[in-house]
Write a protein that holds these residues in place. Structure first.
Motif, PDB file in Angstrom:
ATOM      1  N   GLN A 141       0.832  -1.203   0.000  1.00  0.00           N
ATOM      2  CA  GLN A 141       0.000   0.000   0.000  1.00  0.00           C
ATOM      3  C   GLN A 141       0.868   1.255   0.000  1.00  0.00           C
ATOM      4  N   VAL A 144       1.969   1.773  -3.549  1.00  0.00           N
ATOM      5  CA  VAL A 144       0.842   2.250  -4.364  1.00  0.00           C
ATOM      6  C   VAL A 144       0.610   3.739  -4.123  1.00  0.00           C
ATOM      7  N   LYS A 148       0.983   6.709  -6.945  1.00  0.00           N
ATOM      8  CA  LYS A 148      -0.124   7.620  -7.219  1.00  0.00           C
ATOM      9  C   LYS A 148       0.318   9.078  -7.048  1.00  0.00           C
ATOM     10  N   ASP A 154      -3.220   4.995 -10.965  1.00  0.00           N
ATOM     11  CA  ASP A 154      -3.842   4.112  -9.978  1.00  0.00           C
ATOM     12  C   ASP A 154      -3.356   2.685 -10.219  1.00  0.00           C
ATOM     13  N   VAL A 155      -2.834   2.072  -9.159  1.00  0.00           N
ATOM     14  CA  VAL A 155      -2.356   0.695  -9.227  1.00  0.00           C
ATOM     15  C   VAL A 155      -3.005  -0.069  -8.081  1.00  0.00           C
ATOM     16  N   ASP A 156      -3.460  -1.269  -8.371  1.00  0.00           N
ATOM     17  CA  ASP A 156      -4.072  -2.101  -7.336  1.00  0.00           C
ATOM     18  C   ASP A 156      -2.969  -2.730  -6.481  1.00  0.00           C
ATOM     19  N   LYS A 157      -3.139  -2.699  -5.167  1.00  0.00           N
ATOM     20  CA  LYS A 157      -2.076  -3.209  -4.298  1.00  0.00           C
ATOM     21  C   LYS A 157      -1.923  -4.727  -4.408  1.00  0.00           C
ATOM     22  N   ARG A 158      -2.921  -5.409  -4.957  1.00  0.00           N
ATOM     23  CA  ARG A 158      -2.826  -6.866  -5.079  1.00  0.00           C
ATOM     24  C   ARG A 158      -1.861  -7.307  -6.167  1.00  0.00           C
ATOM     25  N   ILE A 159      -1.503  -6.401  -7.087  1.00  0.00           N
ATOM     26  CA  ILE A 159      -0.564  -6.774  -8.145  1.00  0.00           C
ATOM     27  C   ILE A 159       0.876  -6.489  -7.741  1.00  0.00           C
TER      28      ILE A 159
END
Length: 192
Positions: A141, A144, A148, A154-159
């Motif tokens: 996080q 991320v 940003k 925007d990037v998803d933290k799951r990737i």
């Protein structure tokens, strides 16, 4: 009387499917009979599945199924449709459209990976402890949030795949942007 007894015993034999009269055999040998096997041909239908069917296939798959299975189960339940040339053309166009969309998404992911790799190292500041140790750790996080703030992406933290970061130093994080595209990002962790 002897002939009457022989005739009655002969009829008794015929009723149980016993020996036949030899004259009948001779007559049968003189005639030509053509007998075809009356075996039922396997009837199958070429179908396209409208939805996933357990133990059969996935949506959009072309299959051969028995006519009764199609007629009694798949068609009434709305799970399949008989293949026509129009349907085949529509399926081919749909597959081409989906393939083009996948290619476009992959190209976007490659461009994004190129941007991440050319940026350089992202700087992360944490409160320092003894020596190289920091208080807490750097999480996905955190990365991320930095991306940003610096790149407005925007990037998803799951990737985000990060090693465990509990000390100052340089680390490499991986961003899995697409199943075939992975971006490697450098992180510099500083202590205050």
């Amino acid at each position: 009387m002897a002939t009457a007894t022989a005739a009655s015993s002969l009829s008794w034999l015929h009723s149980f499917g016993g020996a036949q009269n030899e004259t009948t055999k001779v007559i049968d040998r003189n005639k030509v009979f053509v007998v075809f096997a009356q075996k039922k041909a396997k009837r199958t239908r070429k179908i396209i599945l409208k939805e996933d069917v357990e133990y059969l296939g996935k949506k959009g798959q072309l299959l051969d199924v028995k006519a009764g299975y199609f007629r009694n189960y798949l068609f009434p339940m709305g799970k399949a449709q008989i293949v026509t040339s129009v349907l085949l053309k529509e399926m081919k166009m749909e597959e081409e459209r989906i393939e083009a969309e996948k290619q476009r998404v992959k190209e976007e992911a490659q461009q994004l990976a190129l941007i991440f790799e050319t940026v350089g190292a992202f700087k992360v500041k944490r409160k320092g402890g003894k020596g190289k140790l920091i208080f807490g750790s750097v999480t996905a996080q955190d990365l991320v949030d930095i991306i940003k703030a610096q790149l407005q992406r925007d990037v998803d933290k799951r990737i985000v795949s990060l090693p465990e970061i509990r000390e100052t130093g340089e680390y490499i994080a991986e961003l899995k942007l697409h199943p075939e595209v992975t971006a490697r990002v450098r992180l510099n962790v500083f202590g205050n």
